[in-house]
Scaffold this motif. Structure first.
Motif, PDB file in Angstrom:
ATOM      1  N   PHE A  95       0.671  -1.137   0.032  1.00  0.00           N
ATOM      2  CA  PHE A  95      -0.114   0.018  -0.024  1.00  0.00           C
ATOM      3  C   PHE A  95       0.958   1.266   0.055  1.00  0.00           C
ATOM      4  O   PHE A  95       0.293   2.475  -0.064  1.00  0.00           O
ATOM      5  N   LEU A  96       2.177   1.111  -0.137  1.00  0.00           N
ATOM      6  CA  LEU A  96       2.924   2.258  -0.113  1.00  0.00           C
ATOM      7  C   LEU A  96       2.864   3.160  -1.536  1.00  0.00           C
ATOM      8  O   LEU A  96       2.932   2.236  -2.249  1.00  0.00           O
ATOM      9  N   PRO A  97       2.911   4.533  -1.532  1.00  0.00           N
ATOM     10  CA  PRO A  97       3.266   5.168  -2.674  1.00  0.00           C
ATOM     11  C   PRO A  97       4.614   5.079  -3.133  1.00  0.00           C
ATOM     12  O   PRO A  97       5.638   4.834  -2.129  1.00  0.00           O
ATOM     13  N   GLU A  98       5.017   5.551  -4.399  1.00  0.00           N
ATOM     14  CA  GLU A  98       6.419   5.558  -4.577  1.00  0.00           C
ATOM     15  C   GLU A  98       7.099   6.754  -4.209  1.00  0.00           C
ATOM     16  O   GLU A  98       6.300   7.778  -4.027  1.00  0.00           O
ATOM     17  N   SER A  99       8.366   6.820  -4.038  1.00  0.00           N
ATOM     18  CA  SER A  99       8.937   8.072  -3.405  1.00  0.00           C
ATOM     19  C   SER A  99       8.818   9.207  -4.508  1.00  0.00           C
ATOM     20  O   SER A  99       9.198   9.119  -5.408  1.00  0.00           O
ATOM     21  N   PRO A 100       8.475  10.309  -3.998  1.00  0.00           N
ATOM     22  CA  PRO A 100       8.264  11.510  -5.023  1.00  0.00           C
ATOM     23  C   PRO A 100       9.533  11.993  -5.409  1.00  0.00           C
ATOM     24  O   PRO A 100       9.723  12.572  -6.513  1.00  0.00           O
ATOM     25  N   ARG A 101      10.619  12.004  -4.506  1.00  0.00           N
ATOM     26  CA  ARG A 101      11.850  12.596  -5.052  1.00  0.00           C
ATOM     27  C   ARG A 101      12.393  11.570  -6.093  1.00  0.00           C
ATOM     28  O   ARG A 101      13.007  11.883  -7.011  1.00  0.00           O
ATOM     29  N   TRP A 102      12.063  10.324  -5.960  1.00  0.00           N
ATOM     30  CA  TRP A 102      12.600   9.358  -6.897  1.00  0.00           C
ATOM     31  C   TRP A 102      11.791   9.523  -8.396  1.00  0.00           C
ATOM     32  O   TRP A 102      12.480   9.573  -9.461  1.00  0.00           O
ATOM     33  N   LEU A 103      10.584   9.906  -8.307  1.00  0.00           N
ATOM     34  CA  LEU A 103       9.506  10.157  -9.331  1.00  0.00           C
ATOM     35  C   LEU A 103      10.072  11.404 -10.107  1.00  0.00           C
ATOM     36  O   LEU A 103      10.299  11.337 -11.292  1.00  0.00           O
ATOM     37  N   SER A 104      10.638  12.268  -9.164  1.00  0.00           N
ATOM     38  CA  SER A 104      11.068  13.618  -9.783  1.00  0.00           C
ATOM     39  C   SER A 104      12.395  13.549 -10.351  1.00  0.00           C
ATOM     40  O   SER A 104      12.706  13.988 -11.676  1.00  0.00           O
ATOM     41  N   GLY A 105      13.174  12.941  -9.866  1.00  0.00           N
ATOM     42  CA  GLY A 105      14.546  12.435 -10.131  1.00  0.00           C
ATOM     43  C   GLY A 105      14.389  11.730 -11.659  1.00  0.00           C
ATOM     44  O   GLY A 105      15.128  11.772 -12.696  1.00  0.00           O
ATOM     45  N   LYS A 106      13.498  10.708 -11.561  1.00  0.00           N
ATOM     46  CA  LYS A 106      13.297   9.890 -12.947  1.00  0.00           C
ATOM     47  C   LYS A 106      13.031  10.747 -14.016  1.00  0.00           C
ATOM     48  O   LYS A 106      13.253  10.703 -15.229  1.00  0.00           O
ATOM     49  N   ASP A 107      11.785  11.789 -13.853  1.00  0.00           N
ATOM     50  CA  ASP A 107      11.689  12.623 -14.977  1.00  0.00           C
ATOM     51  C   ASP A 107      12.778  13.625 -15.280  1.00  0.00           C
ATOM     52  O   ASP A 107      12.788  13.965 -16.699  1.00  0.00           O
ATOM     53  N   GLN A 108      13.789  14.076 -14.341  1.00  0.00           N
ATOM     54  CA  GLN A 108      14.523  15.137 -14.789  1.00  0.00           C
ATOM     55  C   GLN A 108      15.803  14.669 -15.315  1.00  0.00           C
ATOM     56  O   GLN A 108      16.525  14.881 -16.228  1.00  0.00           O
ATOM     57  N   GLU A 109      16.293  13.193 -14.984  1.00  0.00           N
ATOM     58  CA  GLU A 109      17.495  12.694 -15.365  1.00  0.00           C
ATOM     59  C   GLU A 109      17.243  11.808 -16.419  1.00  0.00           C
ATOM     60  O   GLU A 109      16.531  10.867 -16.755  1.00  0.00           O
ATOM     61  N   THR A 110      18.235  12.049 -17.455  1.00  0.00           N
ATOM     62  CA  THR A 110      18.400  11.042 -18.779  1.00  0.00           C
ATOM     63  C   THR A 110      19.414  10.042 -18.839  1.00  0.00           C
ATOM     64  O   THR A 110      19.430   9.229 -19.608  1.00  0.00           O
TER      65      THR A 110
END
Length: 422
Positions: free
Chosen positions: A184-199
């Protein structure tokens, strides 16, 4: 995240159940020692290997999980760690021979190692700065609860048939609870943000870039010294220590429960202090305080002051200092100091170093006890020196991170003199 502190606390509590696995299995072996050693007719070196083999799995777990945590997020590896541990706990309990027991312990270590890295990492990323230290300390609280549960289980199961098997197998229960909760845990928002920004994919070579290598080195040293400070020796080999002080098996296991209770009480105290007093000050007080207590315990053995409660009182004070300082604050620091881009991989490397150190000290201690023989005090003097060296390191290299965002900590460590980024 800052607008929903109650939600952050809730998901931190769930993620921190990973620490329960760590604590439970870390301590459950201690209760099996009086029974498993004669069952398999283990030498001191074999006892050390049986105890420390799980940390081989922990090392593998942290190495593997660092990559998956940066590539696929924090949630899926957390779920996988709980599943692996639940299955391996049952396998340890009902292993038909010694070799399969070792294999099961290594497998359990993979789950424990992954959880030990991911839980504080996840909590640090979902919590606002003003409560982050307290929330990451929840991970240590669950470790402590796991230790206390393990000690209590050992004490209650000691009198039944196949006692050591039931002790190992009982770890499957908290692992199952963690597995269900982690779904039931959500994904880490900082990981999601970094995933969107890092190529670019993060690689080990990123950890040796100028500035980052220094930070990673600090994290590795912090992780190692937590394990070689002497506290793990007490948690894992308390029966051996108390046997040297003349106690019988029942008294040894009861003393473990006292250790677990003190550990719990002072971990709760640490949660109140870590965001008030600060990380650096607590670590300095802890390292020098533990050094002094280890000298006193060594002195008690040297002067043969073993009648009465003196050794027990000194050991409990030692654990109280550790539980308030090095035990929880280490996880807070190594979850905070690494730059966001490489945090998962750097946390993996630091936690791997932690488990390597844990493996070394748990494997070597029975051999040291055998080597020093009646000079039991020498074991404690060795760890007293280690704690003092750590105090000097902290004084020189470790900054304060209290009340700073992860981004502010990154800027301070990478550019301590306020230089502009190149």
């Amino acid at each position: 995240m800052d607008k929903k502190p109650n939600y952050s606390i809730l998901i931190s509590l769930i993620a921190a159940l990973g620490g329960l696995l760590f604590g439970f299995d870390f301590a459950i072996f201690s209760g099996t020692i009086p029974f498993i050693k004669p069952y398999f007719n283990l030498s001191e070196a074999e006892l050390g290997w049986t105890s420390s083999s799980i940390y081989i799995g922990c090392i593998l777990g942290t190495l593997i999980t660092g990559y998956f945590a940066d590539r696929f997020g924090r949630k899926i590896p957390l779920i996988a760690s709980a599943f692996i541990f639940a299955i391996s706990a049952l396998a340890m309990g009902w292993a038909p021979n010694y070799h399969l027991l070792i294999i099961a312990r290594i497998a359990a270590g993979i789950g424990v190692g992954a959880a030990s890295m991911l839980s504080p990492l996840y909590i640090a990323e979902v919590c606002p700065a003003h409560i982050r230290g307290r929330m990451v300390s929840i991970n240590q609280l669950t470790i402590v609860l796991g230790i206390l549960l393990a000690y209590t289980s050992s004490y209650l199961l000691a009198g039944i048939s196949n006692n050591w098997r039931w002790m190992f197998a009982s770890a499957a229960l908290p692992a199952t609870v963690f597995f269900i909760s982690a779904l039931f845990l959500p994904e880490s928002p900082r990981w999601l943000s970094g995933k969107d920004q890092e190529t670019e994919k993060v690689q080990l070579s990123d950890l040796i870039k100028p500035g980052i290598l220094f930070i990673v080195s600090i994290g590795i040293v912090i992780a190692i010294f937590q394990q070689i400070s002497g506290a793990n020796v007490v948690f894992v080999y308390a029966p051996i220590i108390f046997a040297k002080a003349g106690m019988n098996v029942s008294d040894q296991l009861f003393q473990q429960i006292l250790i677990g209770l003190i550990n719990l009480i002072f971990t709760l105290l640490s949660m109140k202090l870590v965001d008030r007093i600060g990380r650096r000050r607590l670590m300095l007080l802890g390292s020098i305080g533990m050094s002094v207590l280890l000298l006193l315990i060594g002195g008690a053995f040297y002067f043969n002051l073993l009648q009465g409660p003196l050794v027990t009182i000194l050991v409990l004070i030692f654990i109280a200092i550790y539980a308030t300082t090095l035990a929880p604050v280490t996880w807070v620091l190594i979850s905070e100091i690494f730059p966001n881009k490489v945090r998962g991989l750097a946390m993996s490397v630091a936690t791997t170093a932690l488990w390597l150190a844990c493996f070394a000290v748990v494997y070597i201690f029975p051999v040291l006890v055998d080597y020093f023989g009646h000079r039991t005090y020498m074991n404690f003097l060795v760890f007293a020196v280690i704690c003092f060296v750590y105090f000097l390191f902290l004084l020189r290299y470790v900054p304060e991170t209290k009340n700073k965002t992860l981004e502010e900590i990154e800027e301070k460590l990478l550019f301590p003199e306020g230089r502009n980024r190149k």
